[in-house]
Design a protein around this motif. Structure first.
Motif, PDB file in Angstrom:
ATOM      1  N   GLU A  68     -24.744  38.551  12.206  1.00 31.36           N
ATOM      2  CA  GLU A  68     -23.719  37.634  11.705  1.00 31.36           C
ATOM      3  C   GLU A  68     -24.356  36.406  11.073  1.00 31.36           C
ATOM      4  N   TYR A  69     -25.487  35.980  11.615  1.00 34.92           N
ATOM      5  CA  TYR A  69     -26.201  34.833  11.064  1.00 34.92           C
ATOM      6  C   TYR A  69     -26.867  35.188   9.736  1.00 34.92           C
ATOM      7  N   PRO A  72     -23.478  36.662   6.918  1.00 40.25           N
ATOM      8  CA  PRO A  72     -22.151  36.206   7.367  1.00 40.25           C
ATOM      9  C   PRO A  72     -21.035  36.882   6.576  1.00 40.25           C
ATOM     10  N   ASP A  74     -17.061  37.119   5.048  1.00 40.19           N
ATOM     11  CA  ASP A  74     -16.363  36.240   4.110  1.00 40.19           C
ATOM     12  C   ASP A  74     -15.781  35.009   4.791  1.00 40.19           C
ATOM     13  N   LEU A  76     -16.826  33.428   7.477  1.00 39.84           N
ATOM     14  CA  LEU A  76     -17.880  32.478   7.822  1.00 39.84           C
ATOM     15  C   LEU A  76     -18.479  31.843   6.577  1.00 39.84           C
ATOM     16  N   ALA A  77     -18.647  32.610   5.535  1.00 43.39           N
ATOM     17  CA  ALA A  77     -19.214  32.070   4.308  1.00 43.39           C
ATOM     18  C   ALA A  77     -18.271  31.057   3.656  1.00 43.39           C
ATOM     19  N   ASP A  79     -16.048  29.069   5.196  1.00 42.46           N
ATOM     20  CA  ASP A  79     -15.921  27.850   5.993  1.00 42.46           C
ATOM     21  C   ASP A  79     -16.988  27.862   7.079  1.00 42.46           C
ATOM     22  N   GLU A  80     -18.145  27.266   6.767  1.00 48.37           N
ATOM     23  CA  GLU A  80     -19.276  27.306   7.694  1.00 48.37           C
ATOM     24  C   GLU A  80     -19.011  26.560   8.993  1.00 48.37           C
ATOM     25  N   ALA A  81     -18.133  25.578   8.965  1.00 49.16           N
ATOM     26  CA  ALA A  81     -17.862  24.787  10.168  1.00 49.16           C
ATOM     27  C   ALA A  81     -16.851  25.458  11.088  1.00 49.16           C
ATOM     28  N   GLY A  83     -15.077  28.650  10.220  1.00 48.68           N
ATOM     29  CA  GLY A  83     -14.848  30.069   9.973  1.00 48.68           C
ATOM     30  C   GLY A  83     -15.313  30.898  11.158  1.00 48.68           C
ATOM     31  N   THR A  84     -14.741  32.054  11.313  1.00 41.97           N
ATOM     32  CA  THR A  84     -15.138  32.934  12.414  1.00 41.97           C
ATOM     33  C   THR A  84     -14.981  34.387  11.980  1.00 41.97           C
ATOM     34  N   SER A  85     -15.462  35.246  12.813  1.00 43.65           N
ATOM     35  CA  SER A  85     -15.326  36.679  12.587  1.00 43.65           C
ATOM     36  C   SER A  85     -15.238  37.347  13.947  1.00 43.65           C
TER      37      SER A  85
END
Length: 107
Positions: A68-69, A72, A74, A76-77, A79-81, A83-85
């Protein structure tokens, strides 16, 4: 669109998994590592089991979180702060469960 977060039932399942690994270590270590394990004091034996579970957690979480790191999704990409998956939420649930287990078994 809101993604469902892993609920407390997911965390509970992983806490039970870590408890099971702890019990498995208690049952297996004296047989599999007798020459190293048996001379240890009871305190060192408890530490042994905590290290077994901690090592398995560290290894497992790398396989869950690292992809995931590195790649990432879509969400997470975008909204880096915040965002989630699903995979990131799973990694957080596993980490939370490990810390709950750690509070009870390693203090």
């Amino acid at each position: 669109q809101e993604r469902p977060q892993p609920g407390s039932s997911t965390i509970h399942k992983f806490v039970l998994l870590f408890c099971g690994l702890h019990v498995a270590s208690i049952l297996v270590a004296p047989r599999l590592f007798a020459t190293h394990y048996r001379p240890l004091s009871p305190s060192e034996q408890r530490d042994w089991h905590g290290r077994v579970v901690g090592s398995l957690f560290a290894t497992g979480i790398v396989f869950v979180a690292l992809p995931e790191y590195l790649w990432p999704g879509d969400a997470l990409a975008a909204d880096e702060a915040f965002g989630t998956s699903d995979r990131a939420s799973l990694a957080c649930a596993i980490a939370a469960a490990f810390f709950v287990w750690d509070v009870f078994f390693c203090t």
